[in-house]
Design an enzyme around this catalytic site. Structure first.
Site, short mmCIF file in Angstrom:
data_model
loop_
_atom_site.label_atom_id
_atom_site.label_comp_id
_atom_site.label_asym_id
_atom_site.label_seq_id
_atom_site.Cartn_x
_atom_site.Cartn_y
_atom_site.Cartn_z
N GLU A 101 -16.94 99.28 43.04
CA GLU A 101 -17.81 99.93 44.02
C GLU A 101 -19.10 99.17 44.31
O GLU A 101 -19.80 98.73 43.39
CB GLU A 101 -18.14 101.33 43.53
CG GLU A 101 -18.88 102.18 44.54
CD GLU A 101 -18.73 103.65 44.23
OE1 GLU A 101 -17.78 104.26 44.77
OE2 GLU A 101 -19.54 104.19 43.44
N LYS B 164 -22.63 99.85 45.36
CA LYS B 164 -23.45 101.06 45.25
C LYS B 164 -24.88 100.66 44.94
O LYS B 164 -25.20 100.32 43.79
CB LYS B 164 -22.87 101.96 44.15
CG LYS B 164 -23.60 103.24 43.86
CD LYS B 164 -22.89 103.97 42.73
CE LYS B 164 -23.51 105.29 42.40
NZ LYS B 164 -22.79 105.97 41.28
N LYS C 225 -16.77 105.43 51.20
CA LYS C 225 -17.12 106.51 50.28
C LYS C 225 -18.35 107.22 50.84
O LYS C 225 -19.43 106.65 50.92
CB LYS C 225 -17.41 105.98 48.87
CG LYS C 225 -17.52 107.10 47.84
CD LYS C 225 -17.68 106.55 46.43
CE LYS C 225 -17.69 107.69 45.42
NZ LYS C 225 -17.97 107.23 44.06
N GLU D 56 -10.83 113.51 45.93
CA GLU D 56 -11.60 113.65 44.70
C GLU D 56 -11.59 115.09 44.19
O GLU D 56 -11.92 116.02 44.92
CB GLU D 56 -13.03 113.20 44.93
CG GLU D 56 -13.92 113.30 43.70
CD GLU D 56 -15.29 112.71 43.93
OE1 GLU D 56 -15.36 111.50 44.23
OE2 GLU D 56 -16.28 113.45 43.84
N ASN E 244 -13.01 113.00 39.18
CA ASN E 244 -14.39 112.58 38.98
C ASN E 244 -14.96 113.32 37.78
O ASN E 244 -15.08 114.54 37.80
CB ASN E 244 -15.23 112.88 40.23
CG ASN E 244 -16.59 112.20 40.19
OD1 ASN E 244 -16.98 111.62 39.18
ND2 ASN E 244 -17.32 112.28 41.28
N GLU F 131 -12.64 108.49 37.93
CA GLU F 131 -13.90 108.15 38.58
C GLU F 131 -15.08 108.54 37.68
O GLU F 131 -15.09 109.62 37.10
CB GLU F 131 -14.05 108.92 39.90
CG GLU F 131 -12.94 108.69 40.90
CD GLU F 131 -13.16 109.56 42.12
OE1 GLU F 131 -14.27 109.60 42.65
OE2 GLU F 131 -12.19 110.24 42.53
N SER F 132 -16.05 107.65 37.58
CA SER F 132 -17.34 107.88 36.89
C SER F 132 -17.20 107.85 35.36
O SER F 132 -16.18 108.19 34.80
CB SER F 132 -17.98 109.21 37.30
OG SER F 132 -18.21 109.28 38.68
#
Length: 250
Positions: A45, A47, A107, A156, A177, A207-208
């Site tokens: 990503e 970001k 995103k 998500e 997530n 995710e994350s």
């Protein structure tokens, strides 16, 4: 914060002019199959920052970061396009899409078809839809609209009910997530708890909260792909950080 972001999106949507969008000039790259290309793939990503962390990388350049990700072996690139809260832009999406030969995901907090048309026009091969902010009927409508344009969709989720809804609606790429978007807190065991609900023939994405080679290894056999951004943005050398994460070797 989540409600505030969605309200901002409604204002942005009112200003979108479909007739003024640029003509798409890059190929559509297959999304779901790219994430199944090996035992565990990477969605890396771009970001610049977030509401919880502020600016993550002062020397942020979405294009140079994306090119480095592709060289490292990423299967897809995620680009934050929210300007007010995540310091991103559609121009980042456009430039990254022109600079790499793998799928690029827009995103953002997508709640309307015009945002999906923007994603297509600016070169995305996929979009993110967040179950938490969409009614069931809207989730299905936006999913089908994206598919009609040839875009992939990463859906998500954050709990069992959202996973079950995604399966009911026929979603083929389901993200889990571990970050609660209401509080921004991380729930580290969430992927292990609910990924088994998703059939193996679909694409499962964590995710994350992935910050070490142990976290990477723990995802193997549980999901097909991981989406990682903050970890890389905090590292001075992305290539070294990528190698350390995926192999454990500095």
């Amino acid at each position: 914060m989540l409600h505030k972001i969605v309200d901002t999106k409604k204002e942005e949507i009112s200003r979108i002019s479909i007739s003024s969008l640029p003509k798409r000039e890059v190929p559509l790259y297959p999304f779901a199959s790219s994430l199944k290309a090996s035992s565990l793939t990477m969605i890396a990503e771009c970001k610049k920052g977030s509401p919880s962390a502020g600016i993550l990388r002062s020397d942020y350049s979405a294009v140079s970061i994306a090119k480095e990700y592709e060289t490292c072996g990423a299967s897809a690139i995620s680009v934050l396009t929210d300007r007010d809260y995540f310091y991103g832009s559609l121009e980042d999406l456009n430039q990254v899409s022109r600079s790499v030969s793998i799928p690029v995901i827009r995103k953002d907090f997508i709640i309307h078809e015009s945002q999906i048309q923007e994603a297509y026009s600016y070169g995305a091969s996929a979009i993110l839809l967040i179950v938490r902010i969409l009614e069931k009927s809207r989730l299905q409508e936006l999913f089908q609209y994206a598919k009609s344009l040839g875009l992939g969709v990463l859906v998500e989720t954050h709990n069992r009910e959202e996973v079950e809804l995604s399966l009911e609606l026929g979603m083929d790429v389901i993200g889990i997530n571990t970050r609660d978007l209401d509080t921004f807190a991380i729930h580290p065991n969430l992927v292990k708890e609910i990924a088994p609900l998703i059939p193996n023939h679909l694409v499962r994405v964590a995710e994350s909260g992935i910050h070490s080679s142990k976290d990477w290894d723990d995802c193997k056999g549980i999901v097909d792909s991981v989406l990682i951004g903050t970890y890389f943005m905090k590292e001075e050398n992305i290539t070294t950080a990528y190698r350390k994460l995926t192999t454990g070797i500095s």
